[in-house]
Design an enzyme around this catalytic site. Structure first.
Site, mmCIF file in Angstrom:
data_model
loop_
_atom_site.group_PDB
_atom_site.id
_atom_site.type_symbol
_atom_site.label_atom_id
_atom_site.label_comp_id
_atom_site.label_asym_id
_atom_site.label_seq_id
_atom_site.Cartn_x
_atom_site.Cartn_y
_atom_site.Cartn_z
ATOM 1 N N ARG A 27 -77.954 -19.040 51.732
ATOM 2 C CA ARG A 27 -77.283 -19.711 52.870
ATOM 3 C C ARG A 27 -78.256 -20.286 53.896
ATOM 4 N NH1 ARG A 27 -73.600 -15.406 52.388
ATOM 5 N NH2 ARG A 27 -71.762 -16.114 51.255
ATOM 6 N N LYS A 31 -82.123 -34.852 56.801
ATOM 7 C CA LYS A 31 -81.173 -35.203 55.732
ATOM 8 C C LYS A 31 -81.754 -34.703 54.415
ATOM 9 C CE LYS A 31 -78.988 -39.528 57.150
ATOM 10 N NZ LYS A 31 -78.803 -40.902 56.682
ATOM 11 N N GLU A 65 -90.701 -49.826 55.323
ATOM 12 C CA GLU A 65 -89.988 -48.978 56.296
ATOM 13 C C GLU A 65 -90.716 -49.017 57.651
ATOM 14 O OE1 GLU A 65 -87.128 -47.660 55.491
ATOM 15 O OE2 GLU A 65 -87.155 -47.366 53.310
ATOM 16 N N LYS A 70 -88.362 -42.475 64.902
ATOM 17 C CA LYS A 70 -87.363 -41.736 64.118
ATOM 18 C C LYS A 70 -86.923 -40.492 64.886
ATOM 19 C CE LYS A 70 -85.336 -40.377 60.035
ATOM 20 N NZ LYS A 70 -85.243 -40.408 58.608
ATOM 21 N N GLU A 115 -75.722 -38.791 62.456
ATOM 22 C CA GLU A 115 -75.425 -40.187 62.156
ATOM 23 C C GLU A 115 -74.002 -40.597 62.499
ATOM 24 O OE1 GLU A 115 -76.802 -41.455 58.319
ATOM 25 O OE2 GLU A 115 -76.346 -43.544 58.723
ATOM 26 N N ARG A 151 -78.113 -43.650 64.930
ATOM 27 C CA ARG A 151 -78.937 -43.480 63.734
ATOM 28 C C ARG A 151 -78.719 -44.604 62.728
ATOM 29 N NH1 ARG A 151 -80.388 -37.520 61.180
ATOM 30 N NH2 ARG A 151 -81.728 -38.293 59.527
ATOM 31 N N ASN A 161 -80.634 -48.289 59.295
ATOM 32 C CA ASN A 161 -80.167 -48.932 58.052
ATOM 33 C C ASN A 161 -80.493 -50.414 57.978
ATOM 34 O OD1 ASN A 161 -79.055 -46.633 56.937
ATOM 35 N ND2 ASN A 161 -77.144 -46.903 58.081
ATOM 36 N N HIS A 188 -81.149 -52.184 54.742
ATOM 37 C CA HIS A 188 -80.718 -51.278 53.673
ATOM 38 C C HIS A 188 -79.363 -51.638 53.063
ATOM 39 C CE1 HIS A 188 -84.127 -48.973 54.962
ATOM 40 N NE2 HIS A 188 -83.906 -48.051 54.041
ATOM 41 N N HIS A 235 -79.872 -51.784 49.331
ATOM 42 C CA HIS A 235 -79.191 -50.883 48.388
ATOM 43 C C HIS A 235 -78.414 -51.669 47.345
ATOM 44 C CE1 HIS A 235 -79.232 -47.347 51.456
ATOM 45 N NE2 HIS A 235 -80.243 -47.260 50.618
ATOM 46 N N HIS A 283 -87.678 -48.811 46.158
ATOM 47 C CA HIS A 283 -86.754 -48.853 47.293
ATOM 48 C C HIS A 283 -87.300 -49.735 48.431
ATOM 49 C CE1 HIS A 283 -84.026 -47.532 50.405
ATOM 50 N NE2 HIS A 283 -85.053 -47.124 51.118
HETATM 51 N N1 NAD Z 1 -83.922 -37.709 53.740
HETATM 52 C C1 NAD Z 1 -84.052 -38.906 54.254
HETATM 53 O O1 NAD Z 1 -83.788 -39.131 55.441
HETATM 54 C C2 NAD Z 1 -84.542 -40.021 53.402
HETATM 55 C C3 NAD Z 1 -84.939 -41.232 53.978
HETATM 56 C C4 NAD Z 1 -85.483 -42.210 53.166
HETATM 57 C C5 NAD Z 1 -85.596 -41.988 51.802
HETATM 58 N N2 NAD Z 1 -85.184 -40.811 51.264
HETATM 59 C C6 NAD Z 1 -85.324 -40.547 49.822
HETATM 60 O O2 NAD Z 1 -86.701 -40.593 49.491
HETATM 61 C C7 NAD Z 1 -86.809 -40.873 48.108
HETATM 62 C C8 NAD Z 1 -87.955 -41.826 47.873
HETATM 63 O O3 NAD Z 1 -89.136 -41.218 48.305
HETATM 64 P P1 NAD Z 1 -90.569 -41.701 47.780
HETATM 65 O O4 NAD Z 1 -90.641 -43.159 47.815
HETATM 66 O O5 NAD Z 1 -91.563 -40.888 48.530
HETATM 67 O O6 NAD Z 1 -90.522 -41.319 46.219
HETATM 68 P P2 NAD Z 1 -91.150 -40.172 45.307
HETATM 69 O O7 NAD Z 1 -91.091 -38.844 45.946
HETATM 70 O O8 NAD Z 1 -90.517 -40.312 43.973
HETATM 71 O O9 NAD Z 1 -92.692 -40.617 45.197
HETATM 72 C C9 NAD Z 1 -93.029 -41.817 44.546
HETATM 73 C C10 NAD Z 1 -94.046 -41.577 43.429
HETATM 74 O O10 NAD Z 1 -95.319 -41.275 43.986
HETATM 75 C C11 NAD Z 1 -95.846 -40.076 43.425
HETATM 76 N N3 NAD Z 1 -96.646 -39.452 44.498
HETATM 77 C C12 NAD Z 1 -96.188 -38.910 45.639
HETATM 78 N N4 NAD Z 1 -97.205 -38.595 46.461
HETATM 79 C C13 NAD Z 1 -98.335 -38.922 45.815
HETATM 80 C C14 NAD Z 1 -99.723 -38.861 46.149
HETATM 81 N N5 NAD Z 1 -100.133 -38.453 47.343
HETATM 82 N N6 NAD Z 1 -100.626 -39.275 45.222
HETATM 83 C C15 NAD Z 1 -100.193 -39.760 44.020
HETATM 84 N N7 NAD Z 1 -98.906 -39.882 43.660
HETATM 85 C C16 NAD Z 1 -97.992 -39.470 44.546
HETATM 86 C C17 NAD Z 1 -94.644 -39.289 42.997
HETATM 87 O O11 NAD Z 1 -94.975 -38.361 41.981
HETATM 88 C C18 NAD Z 1 -93.714 -40.399 42.506
HETATM 89 O O12 NAD Z 1 -94.041 -40.751 41.198
HETATM 90 C C19 NAD Z 1 -85.463 -41.396 47.662
HETATM 91 O O13 NAD Z 1 -84.830 -40.425 46.871
HETATM 92 C C20 NAD Z 1 -84.700 -41.587 48.954
HETATM 93 O O14 NAD Z 1 -83.314 -41.390 48.812
HETATM 94 C C21 NAD Z 1 -84.670 -39.836 52.037
HETATM 95 ZN ZN ZN Z 2 -85.250 -46.676 53.152
#
Ligand code: NAD
Ligand code: ZN
Length: 364
Positions: free
Chosen positions: A125, A147, A189, A231, A241, A245, A249, A252, A256, A269
């Site tokens: 929990r 999030k 971003e 942020k 949100e 917040r 977007n 986005h 998206h 993305h």
């Molecule tokens: N929670 C939130 O508020 C929020 C906001 C924006 C995005 N997101 C989420 O974030 C995700 C995308 O995140 P991302 O772009 O970081 O993707 P990711 O975590 O998949 O990383 C991208 C790639 O880079 C590699 N990698 C990561 N760090 C590395 C490093 N230092 N050296 C070498 N390789 C490395 C990973 O293994 C992966 O292959 C999506 O799922 C999205 O929905 C969440």
């Molecule tokens: Zn984004």
């Protein structure tokens, strides 16, 4: 010259926390943990790529501190941000032992970050968790704000929880191993923050772009710090949100729709967000909300950064249908955050298909 560590506070009452940003923060991890917790079990959730690169560094930093560390690696990639992965992690962690005082560490990009955050939110929990983001996107966006969650066949991020981290540690040295294409996707971003809230940040990127693209620590710390401040400010005012917040977007809604039309193949993305920002800014021009010079300036910066700005071969109708199905649309109206000037955006829900078609045409 050694660049100094910057601190950004996220003010959320008793859920407040700090983001620390520095060139290499690994040696300071024991101190951060010691400020908040008594040594116990540390459950490090990562993906296999990041774990291979940084697990040793984390172990070394914590050697002899009394923390009992276990590593739990998921497969890398968005396709593994699923309930099945979460269920496997629950099982693995419960079998290897944990208690209410255990602390989860999310080590990696947004994928392990969102997944680990959800595991932390749900296991027993709710366990405390610390974010160590290793992609630029995770540093400026996903690791801050609480999030957490996973994707479903019906859509992205449809199952999750709000669960704030206790601490965020941004160690810039991790960017040295990140593929440059991923770094640039994160830049979309970063540029977004400039457009929605801070002309000064936008200008800083314009002036310092070559230093930033070469991962110059001083320039990157300043840039990431400013993004985290924005942020943090937005999240502090609207944790769940319900209003402000929404401005995050920008780019986005269309972004998206592009990702979904391309079935998430061949486009990152951030790249979809870059194109989305262009289309949405052109839509603002079509609607007479802002001047054409803004779309030119934005397009120029995105291009110089190395991001795509041209809309792929997808019909406006196709995108429109996907935007209508988006969980943020209300009563058949597409909601979109559009710029009025650099640093100022507003949400609109009176967008007409004809206007959108025109914006798409200008973005080919
Ligand atoms: N929670 C939130 O508020 C929020 C906001 C924006 C995005 N997101 C989420 O974030 C995700 C995308 O995140 P991302 O772009 O970081 O993707 P990711 O975590 O998949 O990383 C991208 C790639 O880079 C590699 N990698 C990561 N760090 C590395 C490093 N230092 N050296 C070498 N390789 C490395 C990973 O293994 C992966 O292959 C999506 O799922 C999205 O929905 C969440
Ligand atoms: Zn984004």
């Amino acid at each position: 010259m050694k660049s100094k560590t910057e601190i950004v506070e996220v003010h959320l009452g008793e859920r407040s926390y700090r983001i620390e940003i520095g060139a290499s923060l690994w040696p300071q991890i024991p101190q951060y943990l010691g400020e908040h917790f008594k040594p116990g079990r540390l459950l490090v959730i990562s993906d296999q790529t990041v774990s291979g690169l940084y697990a040793d560094q984390l172990s070394e930093a914590l050697a002899g501190t009394g923390w009992q560390i276990s590593f739990h690696a998921m497969e890398a990639g968005e396709q593994h941000k699923t309930v099945a992965t979460v269920a496997r992690l629950w099982d693995e962690i419960l079998s290897s032992g944990c208690d209410r005082k255990s602390v989860v560490v999310a080590l990696g990009g947004g994928v392990p970050g969102d997944t680990a955050g959800f595991v932390a939110a749900t296991l027993l929990r709710g366990l405390a968790f610390v974010q160590i983001p290793t992609t630029l996107l995770a540093m400026v966006d996903s690791s801050v704000g609480g999030k957490t969650g996973v994707d479903m066949p019906q859509g992205k991020n449809l199952v999750g929880a709000f669960h704030q981290p206790s601490h965020v540690m941004i160690s810039l040295d991790t960017l040295d191993t990140l593929p440059q294409r991923e770094f640039l996707a994160g830049m979309a971003e970063v540029i977004k923050y400039g457009v929605i809230h801070d002309p000064g940040l936008f200008e800083f990127i314009e002036i310092n772009l070559s230093r930033i693209l070469a991962h110059d620590h001083e320039a990157c710390i300043r840039m990431i710090c400013r993004c985290c401040e924005i942020k943090a400010e937005v999240v502090s005012q609207d944790e769940h949100e319900s209003g402000l917040r929404e401005i995050l977007n920008f780019g986005h809604t269309v972004g998206h729709a592009i990702e979904s039309a391309l079935t998430y193949q061949g486009i990152l993305h951030g790249e979809a967000v870059a194109i989305g920002m262009m289309v949405e800014t052109r839509l603002a021009v079509v609607k007479g909300l802002c001047d054409d010079s803004l779309s030119e300036r934005l397009g120029d910066l995105l291009l110089k950064t190395g991001l795509p700005i041209g809309l792929p071969d997808i019909s406006p109708d196709n995108l429109w249908t996907r935007m209508l199905a988006d969980k943020k649309s209300r009563a058949g109206h597409i909601r979109m955050v559009l710029p009025k000037s650099l640093g100022q955006v507003e949400t609109f829900d009176d967008i007409m298909l004809t206007e959108f078609e025109q914006a798409c045409l200008l973005s080919r």
